[in-house]
Design a protein around this motif. Sequence first.
Motif, PDB file in Angstrom:
ATOM      1  N   GLY A 151     -28.254 -57.990   9.126  1.00 13.05           N
ATOM      2  CA  GLY A 151     -28.575 -57.613   7.658  1.00 13.05           C
ATOM      3  C   GLY A 151     -27.697 -58.583   6.967  1.00 13.05           C
ATOM      4  O   GLY A 151     -26.532 -58.731   7.115  1.00 13.05           O
ATOM      5  N   ILE A 152     -28.270 -58.989   5.670  1.00 13.96           N
ATOM      6  CA  ILE A 152     -27.778 -59.949   4.771  1.00 13.96           C
ATOM      7  C   ILE A 152     -27.984 -59.642   3.501  1.00 13.96           C
ATOM      8  O   ILE A 152     -28.855 -58.743   3.182  1.00 13.96           O
ATOM      9  N   GLY A 153     -27.039 -60.043   2.418  1.00 21.01           N
ATOM     10  CA  GLY A 153     -27.104 -59.469   1.184  1.00 21.01           C
ATOM     11  C   GLY A 153     -28.436 -59.957   0.410  1.00 21.01           C
ATOM     12  O   GLY A 153     -28.686 -59.181  -0.617  1.00 21.01           O
ATOM     13  N   SER A 154     -29.103 -61.105   0.918  1.00 21.35           N
ATOM     14  CA  SER A 154     -30.372 -61.453   0.185  1.00 21.35           C
ATOM     15  C   SER A 154     -31.241 -62.283   1.126  1.00 21.35           C
ATOM     16  O   SER A 154     -30.568 -62.800   2.002  1.00 21.35           O
ATOM     17  N   GLY A 155     -32.261 -62.542   0.587  1.00 17.95           N
ATOM     18  CA  GLY A 155     -33.397 -63.509   1.480  1.00 17.95           C
ATOM     19  C   GLY A 155     -32.796 -64.707   1.514  1.00 17.95           C
ATOM     20  O   GLY A 155     -32.869 -65.498   2.341  1.00 17.95           O
ATOM     21  N   THR A 156     -32.254 -65.310   0.218  1.00 19.00           N
ATOM     22  CA  THR A 156     -31.745 -66.598   0.034  1.00 19.00           C
ATOM     23  C   THR A 156     -30.671 -66.945   1.006  1.00 19.00           C
ATOM     24  O   THR A 156     -30.439 -67.959   1.682  1.00 19.00           O
ATOM     25  N   ASP A 157     -29.642 -65.953   1.036  1.00 16.33           N
ATOM     26  CA  ASP A 157     -28.663 -66.078   1.857  1.00 16.33           C
ATOM     27  C   ASP A 157     -29.034 -65.876   3.559  1.00 16.33           C
ATOM     28  O   ASP A 157     -28.526 -66.722   4.161  1.00 16.33           O
ATOM     29  N   ALA A 158     -29.879 -65.331   3.478  1.00 15.36           N
ATOM     30  CA  ALA A 158     -30.301 -65.112   5.267  1.00 15.36           C
ATOM     31  C   ALA A 158     -30.910 -66.536   5.536  1.00 15.36           C
ATOM     32  O   ALA A 158     -30.590 -67.087   6.504  1.00 15.36           O
ATOM     33  N   LEU A 159     -31.572 -67.017   4.693  1.00 21.90           N
ATOM     34  CA  LEU A 159     -32.179 -68.412   5.026  1.00 21.90           C
ATOM     35  C   LEU A 159     -31.116 -69.173   5.138  1.00 21.90           C
ATOM     36  O   LEU A 159     -30.942 -70.181   6.104  1.00 21.90           O
ATOM     37  N   ARG A 160     -30.170 -69.444   4.155  1.00 20.97           N
ATOM     38  CA  ARG A 160     -28.954 -70.149   4.248  1.00 20.97           C
ATOM     39  C   ARG A 160     -28.133 -70.171   5.479  1.00 20.97           C
ATOM     40  O   ARG A 160     -27.806 -71.229   6.303  1.00 20.97           O
TER      41      ARG A 160
END
Length: 413
Positions: A60-69
């Motif tokens: 689990g990550i705080g956003s999709g953008t950070d998940a991709l990063r």
Amino acid sequence: MTPAASVPFLDLITPHGELEDELIGVFRTALHTASFIGGPMVDEFEREFAAFCGARSCIGIGSGTDALRFALLGAGVQPGDTVLTVPNTFIATTEAISHVGALPDFIDVDERTATMDPDKLRAYLETQCASSPGITQPVSRRTGRPVTTIVPVHLYGQMADMDSILELAERFHLTVVEDACQAHGAEYFSRKHGTWRKAGTMGRAAAFSFYPGKNLGACGEAGAITTDDEALARYCRMMRDHGQSRKYVHEFVGANGRLDAIQAGILTVKLRHLARWNEERRERAHEYDALLRASDSGIIPPHVPSWSRHVYHLYVVRVAERDRVQRELAAAGIGTGIHYPVPLHLGPAYPGVPVGPGDFPVAERAASEILSLPMFPGLTRAQQRRVIDCLAAAVAVNTRVPQRSPAPAEAAA
Ligand SMILES: *Cc1c(COP(=O)(O)O)cnc(C)c1O
């Protein structure tokens, strides 16, 4: 005459109203246990979302953008690497690439699906790259740097042609990280494996977004990574938590990128309805398809290859004189969207990319013709009829219909 009812582009109020007691229960649980960061609600969601996708791990990550990063970092992308994606995506795709210090470069899309065209990917790797002594990957002539990674985007709820992309990736020693931010539950028939595979299980890792408007949406910001790669999963778990392996043991410079526990609890409640919601989106899409066929209006519906199970995050048609048509629909009270109006290589955020107008003709032409119609579980047939009636009426005055170049052979062969 009474004004006809308006049709919203999206309804985020009704589905939450139906689940209100359960969703408030999540907040109560968090209050009563003070589990706001990490804890059992995050663990539970990660387990259930991994199982839903058929992936070994979910982080689990705080956003999709950070998940991709974080997924790109976990997959070993280095500063200066060239990372290939498509120009017709939300800017978060290339932001993640840029923020790891890599250089995004673009591959044009398939005319009919608007996802990465494997033939153009092959042409890029074979003719726009050179091999260089001591470097296993091809070096891009456009960027002067090695191409290490491909980020196919599963656009609008439909997966890219993954078998073909993965085959090229293997041949050229590239890593594939899926941008699955619009494709929760979408499936691809892998000829290689002889089975349907869900988004999030075909690349080395995948990024999901749970932005409220997505097929599975939080009541705030949220995202996740899925992967079968244990080392990558471990890296991303540390990355989201300041590089920590244990409290105050920071193995590397990480980030604050954790999934909020309340959002995780909300997502667990909503995940139980996702398969049904996706099925309802498919039914709504088939209704639109039938209405468009019957309207004989020349409007081009979404194309779904035989290898694809689309989950219709967006229902995107192509229409001539799109801006005028959209204005007329707005005047009739019908909400629509454009995903996305400016291909990324033409926008001001990427002034330095060594490409310009005309380099990705399919994506550029699509940008002026695409129109996203109202699509959400709970959309009624009467609303859909009204959308298509208004659309057909607006299009009837068009002097031209969108021209499509000859359809590429469906990759089912
Ligand atoms: C929504 C989206 C993202 C970013 O997700 P956030 O959760 O908003 O950060 C990335 N890529 C695509 C294709 C998206 O649609």
